[in-house]
Design an enzyme around this catalytic site. Sequence first.
Site, mmCIF file in Angstrom:
data_model
loop_
_atom_site.group_PDB
_atom_site.id
_atom_site.type_symbol
_atom_site.label_atom_id
_atom_site.label_comp_id
_atom_site.label_asym_id
_atom_site.label_seq_id
_atom_site.Cartn_x
_atom_site.Cartn_y
_atom_site.Cartn_z
ATOM 1 N N ARG A 61 22.781 -32.123 29.427
ATOM 2 C CA ARG A 61 21.325 -31.979 29.584
ATOM 3 C C ARG A 61 20.669 -31.460 28.313
ATOM 4 O O ARG A 61 19.475 -31.687 28.095
ATOM 5 C CB ARG A 61 21.038 -31.083 30.792
ATOM 6 C CG ARG A 61 21.422 -31.738 32.100
ATOM 7 C CD ARG A 61 21.349 -30.764 33.255
ATOM 8 N NE ARG A 61 22.655 -30.287 33.639
ATOM 9 C CZ ARG A 61 22.877 -29.134 34.259
ATOM 10 N NH1 ARG A 61 21.876 -28.341 34.545
ATOM 11 N NH2 ARG A 61 24.103 -28.778 34.576
ATOM 12 N N GLU A 98 29.805 -20.989 34.748
ATOM 13 C CA GLU A 98 29.515 -20.345 36.037
ATOM 14 C C GLU A 98 30.447 -20.926 37.102
ATOM 15 O O GLU A 98 30.823 -20.253 38.039
ATOM 16 C CB GLU A 98 28.049 -20.592 36.422
ATOM 17 C CG GLU A 98 27.589 -19.808 37.643
ATOM 18 C CD GLU A 98 26.150 -20.115 38.058
ATOM 19 O OE1 GLU A 98 25.496 -20.954 37.426
ATOM 20 O OE2 GLU A 98 25.716 -19.507 39.052
#
Length: 178
Positions: A61, A98
């Site tokens: 992204r 994460e």
Amino acid sequence: MSIDSLTALVRTIPDFPKPGIQFRDITTLLADGPGLAELIDQMAKVAGPLDPDLIVGVEARGFILGAALALKLGKGFVPVRKKGKLPGKTVGIDYVLEYGTDRLELHEGQVPQGARVLLVDDLIATGGTAQAAARLLREQGAQVLMALFAIDLPALGGLAALEQDGVPSRAILLFEGD
Ligand SMILES: O=P(O)(O)OC[C@H]1O[C@H](OP(=O)(O)OP(=O)(O)O)[C@H](O)[C@@H]1O
Ligand SMILES: Nc1ncnc2[nH]cnc12
């Protein structure tokens, strides 16, 4: 467009890609022409005065926003990719996400020694990705002027971790409490 309107263009998808993750999906913002233009304007206001030599974006992204910002600022764009994707000789670094682990790579020699670079990604959560990218860039002798994100999840401490590494860090939109 206000920051609140821009924030409202980000879609939240619960429990993706794992239970407990509130996924902040920028594809809805990207699909909105005025929203995308406003986001890139806001990022350019922060990055422009730094006058970086290069924009470096992190897969995947970070490529979208980094390339748009590079075009707006008239600068070149260099991709940092996940392992095994770049065809030339690479330098790399392992990092923790994460929700998993991975390796980032950069084409050797594409960020020259002493280059003043702006690091761009869509979102910072724990900061593991951006810390790894910044370390990789520094290992090449680059100066990371700033790490700039569309979104920060402040509860996860990523911007603070980057600042601890001596990387000035900013985000345009904040999602508190994640
Ligand atoms: O601050 P962190 O905890 O490291 O997390 C942030 C990173 O996670 C996302 O990318 P992801 O690795 O999911 O890859 P993608 O852009 O290819 O979807 C996001 O685009 C950042 O690069
Ligand atoms: N909560 C989140 N939403 C979108 N992308 C992410 N990357 C890491 N954490 C994320």
